[in-house]
Design an enzyme around this catalytic site. Structure first.
Site, PDB file in Angstrom:
ATOM      1  N   SER A 147      51.737  -3.213  46.850  1.00 34.71           N
ATOM      2  CA  SER A 147      50.423  -2.672  47.187  1.00 34.71           C
ATOM      3  C   SER A 147      49.722  -2.153  45.941  1.00 34.71           C
ATOM      4  O   SER A 147      50.364  -1.925  44.910  1.00 34.71           O
ATOM      5  CB  SER A 147      50.607  -1.513  48.173  1.00 34.71           C
ATOM      6  N   TYR A 160      53.224   6.379  51.853  1.00 38.03           N
ATOM      7  CA  TYR A 160      53.028   4.940  51.617  1.00 38.03           C
ATOM      8  C   TYR A 160      53.124   4.632  50.127  1.00 38.03           C
ATOM      9  O   TYR A 160      53.804   3.684  49.717  1.00 38.03           O
ATOM     10  CB  TYR A 160      51.665   4.545  52.169  1.00 38.03           C
TER      11      TYR A 160
HETATM   12  P1  NAP Z   1      49.789  -4.966  59.902  1.00 38.38           P
HETATM   13  O1  NAP Z   1      48.596  -5.726  60.320  1.00 38.38           O
HETATM   14  O2  NAP Z   1      49.966  -3.559  60.347  1.00 38.38           O
HETATM   15  O3  NAP Z   1      51.118  -5.817  60.246  1.00 38.38           O
HETATM   16  C1  NAP Z   1      52.363  -5.261  59.927  1.00 38.38           C
HETATM   17  C2  NAP Z   1      53.375  -5.974  60.779  1.00 38.38           C
HETATM   18  O4  NAP Z   1      54.681  -5.398  60.554  1.00 38.38           O
HETATM   19  C3  NAP Z   1      53.067  -5.797  62.274  1.00 38.38           C
HETATM   20  O5  NAP Z   1      53.353  -6.971  62.976  1.00 38.38           O
HETATM   21  C4  NAP Z   1      54.027  -4.692  62.646  1.00 38.38           C
HETATM   22  O6  NAP Z   1      54.352  -4.643  63.996  1.00 38.38           O
HETATM   23  C5  NAP Z   1      55.249  -5.081  61.827  1.00 38.38           C
HETATM   24  N1  NAP Z   1      56.209  -3.971  61.753  1.00 38.38           N
HETATM   25  C6  NAP Z   1      55.949  -2.652  61.620  1.00 38.38           C
HETATM   26  N2  NAP Z   1      57.092  -1.955  61.618  1.00 38.38           N
HETATM   27  C7  NAP Z   1      58.107  -2.851  61.759  1.00 38.38           C
HETATM   28  C8  NAP Z   1      59.529  -2.744  61.833  1.00 38.38           C
HETATM   29  N3  NAP Z   1      60.142  -1.560  61.774  1.00 38.38           N
HETATM   30  N4  NAP Z   1      60.255  -3.881  61.980  1.00 38.38           N
HETATM   31  C9  NAP Z   1      59.643  -5.085  62.069  1.00 38.38           C
HETATM   32  N5  NAP Z   1      58.295  -5.260  62.017  1.00 38.38           N
HETATM   33  C10 NAP Z   1      57.549  -4.143  61.852  1.00 38.38           C
HETATM   34  O7  NAP Z   1      49.837  -4.917  58.314  1.00 38.38           O
HETATM   35  P2  NAP Z   1      49.213  -5.910  57.241  1.00 38.38           P
HETATM   36  O8  NAP Z   1      47.894  -5.386  56.794  1.00 38.38           O
HETATM   37  O9  NAP Z   1      49.357  -7.323  57.712  1.00 38.38           O
HETATM   38  O10 NAP Z   1      50.236  -5.619  56.052  1.00 38.38           O
HETATM   39  C11 NAP Z   1      51.435  -6.347  55.932  1.00 38.38           C
HETATM   40  C12 NAP Z   1      52.114  -5.825  54.688  1.00 38.38           C
HETATM   41  O11 NAP Z   1      51.184  -5.858  53.604  1.00 38.38           O
HETATM   42  C13 NAP Z   1      52.563  -4.369  54.820  1.00 38.38           C
HETATM   43  O12 NAP Z   1      53.775  -4.185  54.108  1.00 38.38           O
HETATM   44  C14 NAP Z   1      51.430  -3.605  54.121  1.00 38.38           C
HETATM   45  O13 NAP Z   1      51.887  -2.365  53.604  1.00 38.38           O
HETATM   46  C15 NAP Z   1      51.096  -4.557  53.024  1.00 38.38           C
HETATM   47  N6  NAP Z   1      49.761  -4.417  52.442  1.00 38.38           N
HETATM   48  C16 NAP Z   1      48.656  -4.461  53.243  1.00 38.38           C
HETATM   49  C17 NAP Z   1      47.396  -4.389  52.611  1.00 38.38           C
HETATM   50  C18 NAP Z   1      46.106  -4.431  53.387  1.00 38.38           C
HETATM   51  O14 NAP Z   1      45.068  -4.114  52.785  1.00 38.38           O
HETATM   52  N7  NAP Z   1      46.117  -4.802  54.669  1.00 38.38           N
HETATM   53  C19 NAP Z   1      47.294  -4.277  51.226  1.00 38.38           C
HETATM   54  C20 NAP Z   1      48.478  -4.189  50.468  1.00 38.38           C
HETATM   55  C21 NAP Z   1      49.708  -4.278  51.096  1.00 38.38           C
HETATM   56  P3  NAP Z   1      53.503  -3.597  64.881  1.00 38.38           P
HETATM   57  O15 NAP Z   1      52.260  -4.303  65.254  1.00 38.38           O
HETATM   58  O16 NAP Z   1      54.373  -3.254  66.066  1.00 38.38           O
HETATM   59  O17 NAP Z   1      53.246  -2.377  64.006  1.00 38.38           O
HETATM   60  C1  GCO Z   2      44.721   2.668  52.187  1.00 38.24           C
HETATM   61  C2  GCO Z   2      44.943   1.206  52.452  1.00 38.24           C
HETATM   62  C3  GCO Z   2      45.735   0.592  51.326  1.00 38.24           C
HETATM   63  C4  GCO Z   2      46.032  -0.844  51.630  1.00 38.24           C
HETATM   64  C5  GCO Z   2      46.823  -1.471  50.543  1.00 38.24           C
HETATM   65  C6  GCO Z   2      46.083  -1.513  49.247  1.00 38.24           C
HETATM   66  O1  GCO Z   2      44.712   3.456  53.148  1.00 38.24           O
HETATM   67  O2  GCO Z   2      44.553   3.004  51.001  1.00 38.24           O
HETATM   68  O3  GCO Z   2      45.608   1.014  53.682  1.00 38.24           O
HETATM   69  O4  GCO Z   2      46.913   1.305  51.114  1.00 38.24           O
HETATM   70  O5  GCO Z   2      46.769  -0.952  52.792  1.00 38.24           O
HETATM   71  O6  GCO Z   2      48.091  -0.942  50.419  1.00 38.24           O
HETATM   72  O7  GCO Z   2      46.836  -2.325  48.364  1.00 38.24           O
END
Ligand code: NAP
Ligand code: GCO
Length: 267
Positions: A147, A160
């Protein structure tokens, strides 16, 4: 040398955790497009069923399993079941994750621990479960979804950021400890991506204006847009393929340039 072929994932089994939707789903879709067999897990059967239907709608015959990545016994059982039913896991994407946006001094230790458990302990548990078979097979790829918060802090995301900072170093340590077995472990650091996880940061305000955080991110991102989950698919294919066999311990930031930019000067 057929360089295009080095990006192929034909014949490879890829496990993407938490991939019923969001970033995990987009990465799995991209890997399927490169020839991989897709396996995913999610936290409950409803989500797995939703994911299976979504993959089928894309013409992808995925394999879905209910498994909480924080439960070591359940993860070990899932990996054994995958090996029996689908095949040895060649590619692991530790994608499952949560965030809790709470001011640190208002966050309970239990809430802090829950984020660390899913976002850091989970990748440790799942990586530990798949590495022995990767060693036996003579190769493996592990991709940890890090992230911006692996590098930067901000208000309300202490747990986080601690987890994602730890995940960056776990990535480097797996790379260090298992590189000699032809296992490459790298990270992808997405910028701000439009998924359910960031939906609260993009809500249209009662007066119809964009959310202040939405405006802030647009000013901080040279690409002047939020990322789409699909923006992460090809970088993930690269790190999952033979094209990156000498890339190890690297965090590839796919962030539209946000980490390089001081931010647009307010008018
Ligand atoms: P999301 O939409 O919240 O999807 C996360 C997925 O992980 C959901 O299907 C969730 O299921 C599942 N999950 C949560 N806890 C779990 C567990 N204990 N065991 C198995 N599955 C579990 O998140 P996303 O935005 O796609 O993000 C995916 C990854 O990218 C995460 O690691 C997040 O930190 C990272 N990320 C996201 C962003 C962003 O801007 N979106 C940026 C940087 C990094 P539930 O629906 O039941 O929660
Ligand atoms: C926040 C956002 C971010 C993104 C991502 C950025 O609240 O700042 O959720 O943390 O999820 O991790 O890279």
């Amino acid at each position: 040398m057929d360089y295009l072929k080095t990006f192929s994932l034909e014949g490879k089994v890829a496990l993407v955790t938490g991939a019923s939707y969001g970033i995990g789903f987009a990465i799995a879709k991209g890997m399927a497009g490169a020839g991989a067999t897709i396996v995913f897990n999610d936290i409950n059967q409803d989500l797995v069923n939703k994911g299976l239907a979504s993959y089928e709608a894309e013409g992808i015959k995925a394999h879905g399993y209910v498994c909480d990545v924080t439960n070591e016994d359940a993860v070990n059982a899932m990996v054994a079941q995958i090996e029996a039913e689908v095949g040895v896991i060649d590619i692991l994407v530790n994608n499952a994750g949560i965030i809790k946006r709470i001011p640190m001094c208002e966050m309970t230790a239990a809430q802090f621990r829950q984020v660390i458990d899913i976002d850091l302990n989970g990748p440790f548990i799942v990586s530990k479960a798949v590495i022995p078979s990767m060693i036996k097979k003579g190769h493996g790829k592990i991709i940890n979804i890090c992230s911006m918060m692996s590098e930067l802090g901000r208000e309300t995301v202490s747990a986080y950021a601690a987890a994602k900072g730890g995940l960056k170093m776990l990535t480097k340590n797996i790379a260090s400890e298992y590189g000699e077995f032809n296992i490459q472990c790298n990270g992808i650091g997405p910028g701000y991506i439009a998924t359910p996880q960031t939906a609260p940061l993009r809500e249209i305000q009662p007066d119809g204006s964009r959310h202040p955080f939405d405006q802030f991110i647009l000013a901080k991102t040279p690409a002047a847009r939020w990322g789409e989950a699909e923006d992460l698919a090809a970088p993930a294919v690269f790190l999952a393929s033979d094209a990156s066999n000498f890339v190890n311990g690297h965090i590839l930031y796919v962030d539209g340039g946000i980490l390089a930019y001081i931010g647009k000067q307010p008018k």
